[in-house]
Design a protein around this motif. Sequence first.
Motif, mmCIF file in Angstrom:
data_model
loop_
_atom_site.group_PDB
_atom_site.id
_atom_site.type_symbol
_atom_site.label_atom_id
_atom_site.label_comp_id
_atom_site.label_asym_id
_atom_site.label_seq_id
_atom_site.Cartn_x
_atom_site.Cartn_y
_atom_site.Cartn_z
ATOM 1 N N ASP A 120 0.804 -1.201 0.000
ATOM 2 C CA ASP A 120 0.000 0.000 0.000
ATOM 3 C C ASP A 120 0.844 1.261 0.000
ATOM 4 N N ASN A 121 2.072 1.118 0.353
ATOM 5 C CA ASN A 121 2.922 2.293 0.471
ATOM 6 C C ASN A 121 4.172 2.111 -0.342
ATOM 7 N N ILE A 122 4.402 3.041 -1.209
ATOM 8 C CA ILE A 122 5.653 2.996 -1.943
ATOM 9 C C ILE A 122 6.765 3.196 -0.930
ATOM 10 N N PHE A 180 7.202 19.035 -1.332
ATOM 11 C CA PHE A 180 6.246 18.527 -2.317
ATOM 12 C C PHE A 180 5.851 17.088 -2.020
ATOM 13 N N TYR A 181 6.769 16.377 -1.408
ATOM 14 C CA TYR A 181 6.428 15.017 -0.968
ATOM 15 C C TYR A 181 5.280 15.087 0.044
ATOM 16 N N SER A 182 5.440 15.960 1.040
ATOM 17 C CA SER A 182 4.392 16.121 2.051
ATOM 18 C C SER A 182 3.107 16.630 1.420
ATOM 19 N N PHE A 183 3.288 17.546 0.489
ATOM 20 C CA PHE A 183 2.125 18.131 -0.164
ATOM 21 C C PHE A 183 1.320 17.066 -0.923
ATOM 22 N N PHE A 184 2.018 16.264 -1.713
ATOM 23 C CA PHE A 184 1.308 15.225 -2.464
ATOM 24 C C PHE A 184 0.705 14.186 -1.530
ATOM 25 N N LYS A 185 1.375 13.966 -0.393
ATOM 26 C CA LYS A 185 0.819 13.022 0.572
ATOM 27 C C LYS A 185 -0.535 13.498 1.059
ATOM 28 N N SER A 186 -0.667 14.820 1.152
ATOM 29 C CA SER A 186 -1.946 15.367 1.630
ATOM 30 C C SER A 186 -3.041 15.209 0.571
ATOM 31 N N LEU A 187 -2.655 14.869 -0.661
ATOM 32 C CA LEU A 187 -3.650 14.718 -1.734
ATOM 33 C C LEU A 187 -4.017 13.254 -1.995
ATOM 34 N N ILE A 188 -3.489 12.360 -1.164
ATOM 35 C CA ILE A 188 -3.793 10.937 -1.353
ATOM 36 C C ILE A 188 -5.293 10.690 -1.237
ATOM 37 N N GLY A 189 -5.805 9.917 -2.165
ATOM 38 C CA GLY A 189 -7.239 9.640 -2.190
ATOM 39 C C GLY A 189 -8.007 10.595 -3.097
ATOM 40 N N LYS A 190 -7.319 11.649 -3.555
ATOM 41 C CA LYS A 190 -7.964 12.624 -4.428
ATOM 42 C C LYS A 190 -7.680 12.284 -5.891
ATOM 43 N N HIS A 201 -2.863 7.155 -5.039
ATOM 44 C CA HIS A 201 -2.858 6.095 -4.028
ATOM 45 C C HIS A 201 -1.694 6.264 -3.065
ATOM 46 N N SER A 202 -0.522 6.559 -3.595
ATOM 47 C CA SER A 202 0.621 6.807 -2.715
ATOM 48 C C SER A 202 1.707 7.567 -3.465
ATOM 49 N N VAL A 203 2.633 8.092 -2.703
ATOM 50 C CA VAL A 203 3.721 8.882 -3.269
ATOM 51 C C VAL A 203 4.957 8.619 -2.417
ATOM 52 N N ASP A 204 6.146 8.696 -3.004
ATOM 53 C CA ASP A 204 7.347 8.534 -2.198
ATOM 54 C C ASP A 204 8.261 9.745 -2.357
ATOM 55 N N GLN A 205 9.440 9.664 -1.763
ATOM 56 C CA GLN A 205 10.295 10.853 -1.723
ATOM 57 C C GLN A 205 10.843 11.250 -3.091
ATOM 58 N N TYR A 206 10.778 10.336 -4.073
ATOM 59 C CA TYR A 206 11.195 10.699 -5.433
ATOM 60 C C TYR A 206 10.021 11.198 -6.259
ATOM 61 N N LEU A 207 8.880 11.348 -5.592
ATOM 62 C CA LEU A 207 7.637 11.736 -6.249
ATOM 63 C C LEU A 207 7.216 10.714 -7.303
ATOM 64 N N ASN A 208 7.610 9.461 -7.089
ATOM 65 C CA ASN A 208 6.981 8.379 -7.836
ATOM 66 C C ASN A 208 5.534 8.334 -7.364
ATOM 67 N N LEU A 209 4.622 8.142 -8.300
ATOM 68 C CA LEU A 209 3.214 8.140 -7.931
ATOM 69 C C LEU A 209 2.571 6.801 -8.260
ATOM 70 N N LYS A 210 1.690 6.384 -7.374
ATOM 71 C CA LYS A 210 0.889 5.193 -7.650
ATOM 72 C C LYS A 210 -0.548 5.667 -7.791
ATOM 73 N N LEU A 211 -1.161 5.330 -8.922
ATOM 74 C CA LEU A 211 -2.540 5.733 -9.172
ATOM 75 C C LEU A 211 -3.441 4.508 -9.242
ATOM 76 N N THR A 212 -4.681 4.689 -8.805
ATOM 77 C CA THR A 212 -5.670 3.617 -8.949
ATOM 78 C C THR A 212 -6.831 4.141 -9.782
ATOM 79 N N GLU A 213 -7.638 3.242 -10.291
ATOM 80 C CA GLU A 213 -8.826 3.588 -11.098
ATOM 81 C C GLU A 213 -8.459 4.554 -12.223
ATOM 82 N N ILE A 214 -7.463 4.179 -12.999
ATOM 83 C CA ILE A 214 -6.954 5.147 -13.977
ATOM 84 C C ILE A 214 -7.738 5.128 -15.292
ATOM 85 N N ASN A 215 -7.685 6.258 -15.969
ATOM 86 C CA ASN A 215 -8.181 6.401 -17.336
ATOM 87 C C ASN A 215 -7.124 7.164 -18.116
#
Lengths: 224, 95
Positions: free
Chosen positions: A203-205, B3-13, B30-44
């Motif tokens: 669930d967490n990268i 920006f890591y913290s910022f994107f973390k605050s947008l999780i679920g959006k 869905h999640s973000v890490d310190q390299y700003l890799n992003l995991k997305l769910t329900e994508i289009n």
Amino acid sequence: MVLIRPFPVPTEGIKLQLAGVEAFVDNEVHGKGNLFVTEANIAWVRSDSGDGFKIAYKKMTLHAISRDPGVHSKACLYIMINGNTLDEDDNFEVESPAEVEDGEEEMTEIRFVPEDESALDEMYKAVQDCSLLHPDPSSDLSNEDPDEMFEGFPAGNGDGNPQDEIAEEDEDFDEDAERLEQFMRMQLHFGNSRNGGSDNEDDNIGGGSPSLSFVPQPGQFDDI
Amino acid sequence: MLFYSFFKSLIGKEVVVELKNDLAICGTLHSVDQYLNLKLTEINVTDPDKYPHMLSVKNCFIRGSVIRYVQLPGDEVDTQLLQDATRKESMHSKQ
């Protein structure tokens, strides 16, 4: 164009090894072979001929699991590659400047189809974990020239340049920043506790912690 | 790490991630890490004709280094606060 050539079977840093994996490169079938997800790269070697290829993590745009039977008859691990070569060493086909100006960057699509669909989650996770060992050099924001971060932005809301505004609003701005930091911490806290219950690492990268747990020591994972 | 913290605050959006190869992916962060890799769910994807394989994908992991822009949900972002925080971050890194 992807070069399939006699390829040595990887022996070091193997995170995941799977036999009987079918490989597709841009829809071209390459038969069944062994898939190796290693700390240095992703390699696939045909079982009969010993031909294969490797993918550098830095060339990857994204990876995902595809399970829609309407698109592919069998579920697969999908990897999108930036450019038309899979490896940073593969510079036999240098991108011409014209192509770059076009803005139409080339991409390559790779699909790995395992015999057993249940292996997909493990494959996805292994690729994700190893990919984290190869961050882009420029993704470390602290190394960036701070002036550069403002380039291209309009000069704030006011009439003056951003520097003047900062000086004038310094007190408010410290307060606001404090508020934001508190807000962020709160969000982080909630975020973690929400995921904490399942304790599912997937669930967490990077394990969900802001710590740099995946950062390799200098030289530790240097490509051979 | 701002920006890591910022994107973390947008999780679920819901966000739209535009990649450097011109692919735009809309999905739930869905999640973000310190390299700003992003995991997305329900994508289009916005251009399914060009990327037919992406139609079959529901979740994906995007390398931070290939992202050009992230379109944010406007209602979820306190822009004034973010602006100030980025300035503060910039000031700090200059010192």
